[in-house]
Scaffold this motif. Structure first.
Motif, PDB file in Angstrom:
ATOM      1  N   GLN A 172       9.853  -0.896   8.098  1.00 46.33           N
ATOM      2  CA  GLN A 172       8.543  -1.286   8.627  1.00 46.33           C
ATOM      3  C   GLN A 172       7.872  -2.300   7.689  1.00 46.33           C
ATOM      4  N   LEU A 184       2.295   3.661   1.021  1.00 45.42           N
ATOM      5  CA  LEU A 184       3.150   4.798   1.377  1.00 45.42           C
ATOM      6  C   LEU A 184       2.665   5.429   2.686  1.00 45.42           C
ATOM      7  N   ALA A 185       1.357   5.674   2.774  1.00 53.42           N
ATOM      8  CA  ALA A 185       0.782   6.308   3.968  1.00 53.42           C
ATOM      9  C   ALA A 185       0.992   5.442   5.212  1.00 53.42           C
ATOM     10  N   THR A 244       8.547   3.034   0.143  1.00 53.70           N
ATOM     11  CA  THR A 244       8.967   4.376  -0.264  1.00 53.70           C
ATOM     12  C   THR A 244       8.883   4.450  -1.777  1.00 53.70           C
ATOM     13  N   GLY A 268       3.539   3.634   5.697  1.00 50.76           N
ATOM     14  CA  GLY A 268       4.974   3.584   5.982  1.00 50.76           C
ATOM     15  C   GLY A 268       5.641   2.269   5.588  1.00 50.76           C
ATOM     16  N   THR A 286      10.210  -0.360   3.097  1.00 52.29           N
ATOM     17  CA  THR A 286      10.857   0.329   4.227  1.00 52.29           C
ATOM     18  C   THR A 286      11.197  -0.723   5.283  1.00 52.29           C
TER      19      THR A 286
END
Length: 153
Positions: free
Chosen positions: A96, A72-73, A78, A75, A94
């Motif tokens: 990314q 999550l950190a 989600t 990116g 995501t």
């Protein structure tokens, strides 16, 4: 007299060396082998609950919680509430995270090629086939993918 090496030790040691090669090749991408395996599994499973993903990739719930926080950190994923079961959260890649999949796949191909270079193409294919057979015999399957045809050894 020295005891004979147990037969499975060669498999275990080789697995560690393969993971070290994965780690070396993934380092420029800023991810570790387990994180790469989770992202690749999510390609086939997402959206997926953290619990289901942990079970599929063989990570403890606590380990998966830490992994989720890191992804999550970074990116790459989600976390959102599951509209069908509001008490459950689901994870998704995501853009990314999706973009990392091609690079991860390229690393997996490079590791496969390294094994082929070390053993020769024919022996490497035999090893890969036997490894899949062993995985199935021990009750494992790749996360989020259908089982291989039973006719394949």
């Amino acid at each position: 007299m020295q005891p004979k090496e147990h037969d499975h030790h060669g498999i275990a040691h080789s697995a560690r060396l393969v993971e070290e090669e994965q780690r070396r090749l993934l380092a420029p991408l800023g991810i570790h082998p387990r994180q790469a395996r989770v992202l690749m599994a999510m390609k086939h499973m997402a959206p997926v609950s953290q619990t289901e993903l942990a079970a599929a990739v063989g990570i403890s719930p606590a380990g998966m919680s830490t992994m989720t926080d890191r992804l999550l950190a970074a990116g790459f994923i989600t976390r959102r509430q599951d509209p069908a079961l509001r008490r459950r959260n689901v994870l998704e890649l995501t853009p990314q995270g999706l973009a990392k999949l091609d690079a991860i796949s390229a690393v997996w191909c490079a590791v496969d090629d390294r094994i082929r270079d070390a053993l020769g193409a024919e022996d490497a294919e035999t090893l890969f086939r036997l490894a899949r057979r062993l995985r199935r015999a021990l009750g494992g399957e790749p996360p989020g993918t259908p089982a291989e045809p039973s006719g394949e050894a």
